[in-house]
Design a protein around this motif. Structure first.
Motif, short mmCIF file in Angstrom:
data_model
loop_
_atom_site.label_atom_id
_atom_site.label_comp_id
_atom_site.label_asym_id
_atom_site.label_seq_id
_atom_site.Cartn_x
_atom_site.Cartn_y
_atom_site.Cartn_z
N ALA A 189 1.27 -0.76 0.09
CA ALA A 189 0.22 0.07 0.27
C ALA A 189 0.59 1.10 -0.35
CB ALA A 189 -0.76 0.17 1.15
N GLY A 190 0.23 2.29 -0.98
CA GLY A 190 1.29 3.51 -0.97
C GLY A 190 2.61 3.06 -1.72
N LYS A 191 3.06 2.13 -2.06
CA LYS A 191 4.01 2.01 -3.08
C LYS A 191 4.44 2.51 -4.04
CE LYS A 191 5.92 0.86 1.47
NZ LYS A 191 7.01 1.96 2.06
N ARG A 192 5.44 2.55 -4.46
CA ARG A 192 5.69 2.64 -6.50
C ARG A 192 6.40 1.68 -6.70
NH1 ARG A 192 7.86 8.87 -5.12
NH2 ARG A 192 8.88 6.78 -3.60
N VAL A 193 5.87 1.03 -7.48
CA VAL A 193 6.42 -0.04 -8.47
C VAL A 193 6.72 -0.23 -9.62
CG1 VAL A 193 5.74 -2.99 -8.16
CG2 VAL A 193 5.60 -1.77 -6.14
N VAL A 194 7.43 -0.07 -10.15
CA VAL A 194 8.33 0.11 -11.65
C VAL A 194 8.38 -1.93 -12.17
CG1 VAL A 194 9.92 0.03 -13.30
CG2 VAL A 194 9.13 1.88 -11.43
#
Length: 413
Positions: A189-194
């Motif tokens: 939750a709320g994390k940025r994943v590429v």
């Protein structure tokens, strides 16, 4: 099993009669909830004859039994087929303006949707966003088939065949935690994943290129699993055989150099980077400005290759040098074959050591293995432990395991 069959108002509603028969002949108790528009396509007598159950009239039918709540609470599975663009939009918005959307809003069981609409509707950003929202909440949204639509139109948007919907819906129920549930809905939750996916194309001339067999299916499953876990997903797509996932930020690339540029830029603000793309190791040293012709003298052209940059290793170096956040979790994928020198695990351990990524997901590949297949098996190697985790099953099952490990790596820091 108690099944709710929701029917949206599209011409494909006629196929739902065959789907209903499959459920009832397998011994399931099915209640059909059509939208008002669906009633215009298929009469209620058909639903009742095939299901052996009364079709509820609406929110005010059997008010004393609180039907608009009871049906969803007691169901073991809800299947919506066809799921129209309008119906998915209302479900994504949390609306409850008819019995079907009321039922969806109170459901605690798995929900499976099979979309059907014109190609332009399916590809519209609003629909893609709505599909992404639904998937991020745990709803399984099946990709539509491609083929003949209403009138003379043809393309993606056709309702999949009833047997395919039936089989896929049952898999959702049979999986102990659903298709995207190796990690909890809030683990990222709320994390940025590429996430990178697909195979790069290296141009030889304006017509030809060097490529590989990567379908992009695993990358799409990873993006959906990450979104389900609450992440803000940036999906970088090279050539793929499947549509990109809905509800994510999308960047499209072609060559390894383009992929490198896009990935490094996106990684600067990422908590997790998953390099699932199949990046070509080599590219032609020179790009011909015109199509290479067969020569009359019979001599064959010689194409000199040069190495492409190692994007995974470069990301690790940039992190170590402080140009990426120290906390960024970097995950690589390796497609390996064994030979006389070593088995696939041996080569994977060497690659994990040389690349320096936190995790390495190993695919054993070969003719007809992994590339383009819906079922596969992987080994997940970690730089912090000698233990090797195995994951097998559908692309979604494997994606869930990888996302769960990514979340665990973050927790460990």
């Amino acid at each position: 099993m108690r099944v709710i069959l929701g029917v949206g108002g599209g011409i494909a509603a006629y196929k739902s009669a065959s789907l209903l028969r499959r459920f009832t002949e397998a011994g399931h108790t099915v209640t059909v909830i059509p939208t008002r528009a669906a009633d215009e396509f298929v009469g209620r007598a058909t639903w009742e004859a095939l299901s052996g159950q009364k079709v509820p009239d609406g929110i005010f039918d059997d008010v004393d039994k609180v039907n608009h709540v009871r049906l969803g609470q007691q169901a073991d599975l809800i299947v919506v087929a066809p799921a129209t663009a309008d119906l998915m939009a209302r479900a994504a918005a949390g609306m409850a303006d008819d019995l079907l959307t009321n039922t969806l809003l109170v459901a605690a069981c798995p929900v499976f949707m099979a979309p059907a609409m014109h190609t332009e509707m399916w590809s519209h950003p609003a629909t893609r966003d709505n599909v992404g929202k639904l998937r991020s909440r745990g709803v399984t949204v099946m990709d539509p088939a491609s083929g003949r639509l209403t009138g003379t139109d043809s393309g993606p948007g056709r309702l999949p065949e009833p047997e395919d919907i039936y089989d896929a819906a049952l898999r959702v129920v049979e999986s102990p935690a659903g298709p995207l549930t190796g990690s909890s809905a809030d683990s990222l939750a709320g994390k940025r994943v590429v996430i990178t996916a697909g195979g790069t194309l290296e141009a030889i001339d304006p017509v030809r290129f060097l490529g590989n067999r990567s379908s992009g299916k695993q990358g799409v499953a990873l993006a959906e699993a990450a979104a389900h876990a609450g992440a803000d997903v940036h999906f970088i797509a090279a050539r793929m055989d499947v549509p990109p996932p809905a509800g994510v930020r999308l960047t499209t690339v072609e060559s390894a150099l383009e992929l490198r540029e896009a990935t490094i830029a996106a990684a600067a603000a990422a908590d997790v980077v998953i390099m699932a793309a199949a990046v070509a190791d080599f590219r032609p040293a020179e790009l011909s400005g015109s199509k290479i012709k067969k020569r009359d003298d019979g001599d064959d052209p010689v194409i000199k290759l040069v190495r492409n940059p190692d994007i995974l290793a470069e990301l690790v170096t940039q992190r170590d040098q402080g140009r990426l956040p120290k906390s960024t979790v970097i995950i690589g994928f390796a497609a390996e074959t064994g030979d006389d020198g070593s088995d696939v695990l041996g080569y994977a351990r060497q690659k994990l050591q040389s690349k320096g990524s936190d995790l390495l997901v190993l695919n054993e590949v070969g003719e007809g293995v992994v590339f383009g297949q819906d079922e596969s098996a992987v080994h997940i190697l970690s730089r912090s432990t000698a233990d090797v985790e195995q994951a097998a099953g559908s692309k979604n099952d494997i994606a869930s395991a990888v996302i769960a490990r990514a979340a665990a790596e973050m927790d460990g820091r």
